[in-house]
Design an enzyme around this catalytic site. Structure first.
Site, short mmCIF file in Angstrom:
data_model
loop_
_atom_site.label_atom_id
_atom_site.label_comp_id
_atom_site.label_asym_id
_atom_site.label_seq_id
_atom_site.Cartn_x
_atom_site.Cartn_y
_atom_site.Cartn_z
N ASP A 124 -5.81 11.62 2.50
CA ASP A 124 -6.21 11.79 1.10
C ASP A 124 -7.67 12.21 1.00
O ASP A 124 -8.48 11.86 1.85
CB ASP A 124 -6.01 10.47 0.35
N TYR A 130 0.80 -1.22 0.00
CA TYR A 130 0.00 0.00 0.00
C TYR A 130 0.84 1.27 0.00
O TYR A 130 0.30 2.36 -0.16
CB TYR A 130 -0.93 0.01 1.22
N ASN A 179 -9.82 1.65 7.59
CA ASN A 179 -11.20 1.61 8.08
C ASN A 179 -11.29 1.35 9.58
O ASN A 179 -12.34 1.58 10.18
CB ASN A 179 -12.00 0.56 7.31
N ASN A 221 -13.57 6.71 5.33
CA ASN A 221 -13.78 5.74 6.42
C ASN A 221 -12.76 5.86 7.54
O ASN A 221 -13.08 5.62 8.70
CB ASN A 221 -13.79 4.32 5.86
N PHE A 234 -5.15 -0.77 9.44
CA PHE A 234 -5.83 -0.47 8.19
C PHE A 234 -6.79 0.71 8.36
O PHE A 234 -7.34 0.95 9.42
CB PHE A 234 -6.54 -1.71 7.65
N HIS A 264 -4.28 6.22 -1.30
CA HIS A 264 -4.85 6.23 0.05
C HIS A 264 -3.80 6.51 1.12
O HIS A 264 -4.13 6.75 2.27
CB HIS A 264 -5.53 4.89 0.31
#
Length: 185
Positions: free
Chosen positions: A91, A15, A66, A112, A64, A20
């Protein structure tokens, strides 16, 4: 007095270069400017510095997006900070690529990670530095397309705008630190 800048992103090499992870990427730029290194603390990457005489923490949560809220709330308590001491960098789909905007409170706006932070910290009065990543180009933007977009890497031709936006986000976060520090006198 201490404050912290929290750069949102997803952990791990898969990632690292995605849209993100603009918040974490901006913190990398800031750490380079301040000449500090991240170290593990309570499962997160944390750098400590001084800014204008006050303690400044840079935090890259290693959870993560969320589920960002509970771990950030825990590290905040461990560092003896409250929500008002935080600046969140992340972001934003609704801003064009490279655009930076500061907000002092408000809803999650569909993000989220911010939604999780608001729920866990118990307030929407969070100082924010939002970094534009733009929306997918297709006129019918379904949820899957948006997810694919935020989890995609930047195109080579986008990288100059991304680097400039990270530098601007870092500068705006430091301005927020200074503004908050000056209010205590």
């Amino acid at each position: 007095m201490a404050q912290a800048i929290v750069g949102l992103g997803n952990p791990g090499p898969d990632y690292r270069d995605t849209r993100h992870n603009m918040g974490a990427r901006a913190l990398d730029a800031l750490a380079k400017k301040l000449k500090v290194r991240f170290r593990r603390l309570s499962g997160h990457l944390v750098a400590q510095s001084k800014w204008r005489g006050d303690v400044l923490y840079l935090i890259k949560p290693q959870c993560f997006m969320n589920a960002m809220g509970p771990p950030v709330a825990r590290i905040t308590r461990k560092l003896r900070l409250v929500a008002a001491d935080l600046i969140i960098v992340y972001d934003d789909l609704d801003l064009p690529l490279g655009r930076v905007r500061v907000r002092l409170k408000g809803s999650a706006g569909g993000h989220n990670g911010v939604r999780s932070l608001i729920a866990s910290l118990g307030t929407d009065r969070l100082r924010r530095v939002k970094v534009g990543i733009g929306r997918p180009v297709s006129p019918e933007r379904n949820r899957d397309e948006v997810v694919d977009h935020v989890l995609s890497a930047f195109l080579p031709e986008e990288l100059p705008a991304v680097e400039k936006a990270c530098a601007e986000a870092a500068a705006q976060a430091l301005k927020q630190i200074e503004a908050h520090s000056s209010r205590r006198f």
